[in-house]
Design an enzyme around this catalytic site. Structure first.
Site, PDB file in Angstrom:
ATOM      1  N   THR A   1      39.304  35.045  50.935  1.00 20.26           N
ATOM      2  CA  THR A   1      38.797  36.423  50.982  1.00 20.26           C
ATOM      3  C   THR A   1      37.322  36.410  50.571  1.00 20.26           C
ATOM      4  O   THR A   1      36.454  36.133  51.387  1.00 20.26           O
ATOM      5  CB  THR A   1      39.633  37.363  50.093  1.00 20.26           C
ATOM      6  OG1 THR A   1      39.757  36.809  48.774  1.00 20.26           O
ATOM      7  CG2 THR A   1      41.011  37.573  50.692  1.00 20.26           C
TER       8      THR A   1
ATOM      9  N   LYS B   1      43.452  29.829  47.163  1.00 19.98           N
ATOM     10  CA  LYS B   1      42.358  30.774  47.300  1.00 19.98           C
ATOM     11  C   LYS B   1      42.247  31.558  46.001  1.00 19.98           C
ATOM     12  O   LYS B   1      43.230  31.774  45.290  1.00 19.98           O
ATOM     13  CB  LYS B   1      42.538  31.714  48.487  1.00 19.98           C
ATOM     14  CG  LYS B   1      43.714  32.682  48.429  1.00 19.98           C
ATOM     15  CD  LYS B   1      43.522  33.956  47.618  1.00 19.98           C
ATOM     16  CE  LYS B   1      42.281  34.706  48.064  1.00 19.98           C
ATOM     17  NZ  LYS B   1      42.116  35.951  47.200  1.00 19.98           N
TER      18      LYS B   1
ATOM     19  N   THR C   1      44.299  36.474  40.480  1.00 19.56           N
ATOM     20  CA  THR C   1      44.364  36.845  41.891  1.00 19.56           C
ATOM     21  C   THR C   1      44.197  35.575  42.687  1.00 19.56           C
ATOM     22  O   THR C   1      43.115  35.220  43.112  1.00 19.56           O
ATOM     23  CB  THR C   1      43.270  37.842  42.262  1.00 19.56           C
ATOM     24  OG1 THR C   1      43.470  38.996  41.497  1.00 19.56           O
ATOM     25  CG2 THR C   1      43.353  38.230  43.729  1.00 19.56           C
TER      26      THR C   1
ATOM     27  N   GLU D   1      33.369  34.689  41.760  1.00 14.34           N
ATOM     28  CA  GLU D   1      32.469  35.637  42.424  1.00 14.34           C
ATOM     29  C   GLU D   1      31.130  35.720  41.698  1.00 14.34           C
ATOM     30  O   GLU D   1      31.054  36.116  40.534  1.00 14.34           O
ATOM     31  CB  GLU D   1      33.123  37.013  42.490  1.00 14.34           C
ATOM     32  CG  GLU D   1      34.286  37.046  43.480  1.00 14.34           C
ATOM     33  CD  GLU D   1      35.043  38.350  43.487  1.00 14.34           C
ATOM     34  OE1 GLU D   1      35.781  38.586  44.463  1.00 14.34           O
ATOM     35  OE2 GLU D   1      34.907  39.133  42.537  1.00 14.34           O
TER      36      GLU D   1
ATOM     37  N   ASN E   1      31.814  43.103  44.021  1.00 17.32           N
ATOM     38  CA  ASN E   1      32.939  43.967  43.740  1.00 17.32           C
ATOM     39  C   ASN E   1      32.649  45.453  43.969  1.00 17.32           C
ATOM     40  O   ASN E   1      33.572  46.251  44.149  1.00 17.32           O
ATOM     41  CB  ASN E   1      33.452  43.718  42.328  1.00 17.32           C
ATOM     42  CG  ASN E   1      34.277  42.455  42.261  1.00 17.32           C
ATOM     43  OD1 ASN E   1      35.409  42.411  42.692  1.00 17.32           O
ATOM     44  ND2 ASN E   1      33.651  41.382  41.781  1.00 17.32           N
TER      45      ASN E   1
ATOM     46  N   THR F   1      34.494  48.505  50.981  1.00 20.14           N
ATOM     47  CA  THR F   1      33.720  49.161  52.030  1.00 20.14           C
ATOM     48  C   THR F   1      32.916  48.169  52.862  1.00 20.14           C
ATOM     49  O   THR F   1      32.295  48.563  53.836  1.00 20.14           O
ATOM     50  CB  THR F   1      32.774  50.198  51.419  1.00 20.14           C
ATOM     51  OG1 THR F   1      31.962  49.562  50.420  1.00 20.14           O
ATOM     52  CG2 THR F   1      33.557  51.324  50.786  1.00 20.14           C
TER      53      THR F   1
END
Length: 404
Positions: A154, A180, A191, A277, A399, A404
């Site tokens: 992702t 992942k 996650t 991230e 994040n 969006t």
């Protein structure tokens, strides 16, 4: 690689009689691969662990049922849509995914695990998924591990896969894995999705115990941002194609398999943290001399989860006082006047007091992309290791725009 293991290519398709595929069916706006399939040519013993979040995605509900019922032949994974918080329709869609794959493979839907990852609260576009499953089945190949590892990503920036071989008796056993994970990473599986395959012959209860032990040392010892998710899953399939005598609890074979499984899970867990991230630094937090194993874990996690600590590392700011503060509120037994603190091999605090001469060396250490923080509490004999990363501007950017 620690002996007696040898690293080999192939990821989840490396073990005998496993195939994999990764295709695109239009779930990602980028057009990238978003549907993966792992297939065992023979029935496989299976074990799995799932998210502890009380909000559970539809594929987790389905996979929990199937993994307990018997042997598993395939794992179907989509990215780009979590199929979570989608009500009864979401569960029907997860079941349909298993049914379509089962029909295409000529097996029972109960022999399939389903996993999903991506934004929460969106129904799957099943017209695309149906076509994608058909494409994935037709694309299965013994060399498809890399494409499958790519298809489950992702916000990850790179695939995460590893495979090793070792000997049990006169048989060569292979263990492969892919994962992942990049954000919403914390203990209790974070996650993340992780899938491990092996051609070892092993008793189901022994496999489940080995998986729990491996997760305790790996996926439950990483943190990026302290959040967990609705879809987390770690699953392992073992199809027995190596032809070894069945591994059962309490045997040398179990110990060897446990070591190999630990290695694969730890390597995948580290890859997740390194791809955190917005991360610019990989941090290993080591606690020694704690009163108990639980205290060691609490202390390490408190440091690893501190936003003040993580931002200091991002800014290469030698503000080690934030680490001391985190240890102090961790809940672990602590005597400040016994505490030693190191960055790498450089000691910066001795018996609770700073060593001023270490400050310039500390600044140089902080420029490294990988940093070890070692605290010795000098209370007991217990220790723990947690892996984390720094917290950068890009974490907020990623994040703030994810949905969006």
């Amino acid at each position: 690689m620690p002996e007696p293991f040898t690293e080999v290519p192939g990821g989840v398709a490396a073990p005998k009689h496993f195939q994999a595929a990764g295709v695109s069916c239009g779930l990602k706006e980028s057009g990238g691969r978003d549907l993966a399939l792992i297939y065992s040519e023979t029935p496989a013993t299976a074990a799995a662990l799932f998210t502890t979040n009380r909000v559970v995605a539809a594929p987790v509900e389905l996979s929990r049922e199937n993994v307990e019922k018997g042997l598993i032949r395939a794992i179907l994974i989509n990215s780009g849509n979590a199929n979570a918080c989608t009500g009864e329709q979401g569960l029907r869609d997860a079941r349909e995914m298993a049914e379509i794959a089962a029909h295409q493979l000529g097996i029972s839907p109960k022999e399939i695990l389903v996993a999903s990852t991506g934004p929460i609260g969106r129904l799957l576009p099943m017209d695309r998924v149906r076509k994608g499953i058909e494409l994935a089945v037709s694309s299965l190949t013994p060399t498809g591990g890399g494409k499958a590892a790519e298809a489950i990503l992702t916000t990850d920036t790179r695939p995460k896969e590893v495979a090793v071989q070792f000997e049990i008796g006169e048989r060569t056993v292979t263990l492969g894995g892919m994962a992942k994970g990049s954000g919403m990473i914390a203990p209790h599986l974070a996650t993340l999705l992780a899938f491990i395959t092996s051609d070892i012959k092993i008793e189901k209860g022994c496999l489940k115990t080995c998986l729990q032990r491996a997760v305790d040392k790996s996926f439950d010892m990483i943190t990026v941002d302290g959040d967990t998710s609705t879809n987390d899953m770690v699953a392992v399939l073992a199809n027995g194609a190596a032809g070894n005598d069945e591994v059962v609890s309490g045997t040398p074979g179990e110990a060897l398999f446990q070591e190999a499984l630990n290695h694969v899970c730890i390597e995948l867990a580290k890859m997740i943290v390194k791809d955190g991230e917005g991360a610019t630094k990989f941090l290993e937090i080591r606690i020694k001399g704690a009163a108990s194993q639980e205290d060691a874990r609490k202390a390490a996690m408190a440091v690893a989860n501190s936003n003040l600590v993580k931002t200091a590392f991002f800014g290469e700011d030698p503000n080690w006082g934030r680490i001391i503060c985190a240890l102090g509120y961790s809940g672990a037994e602590l005597h400040p006047n016994r505490l030693d603190l190191y960055f790498g091999d450089e000691q910066i605090v001795k018996a609770g007091s700073p060593l001023e001469h270490a400050q310039e060396k500390l600044r140089q250490i902080l420029k490294s992309p990988e940093i070890v923080v070692h605290a010795n509490l000098h209370i007991g004999e217990s220790e723990a290791v947690v892996w984390t990363c720094d917290l950068s501007y890009d974490y907020v950017r990623i994040n703030s725009q994810y949905h969006t």
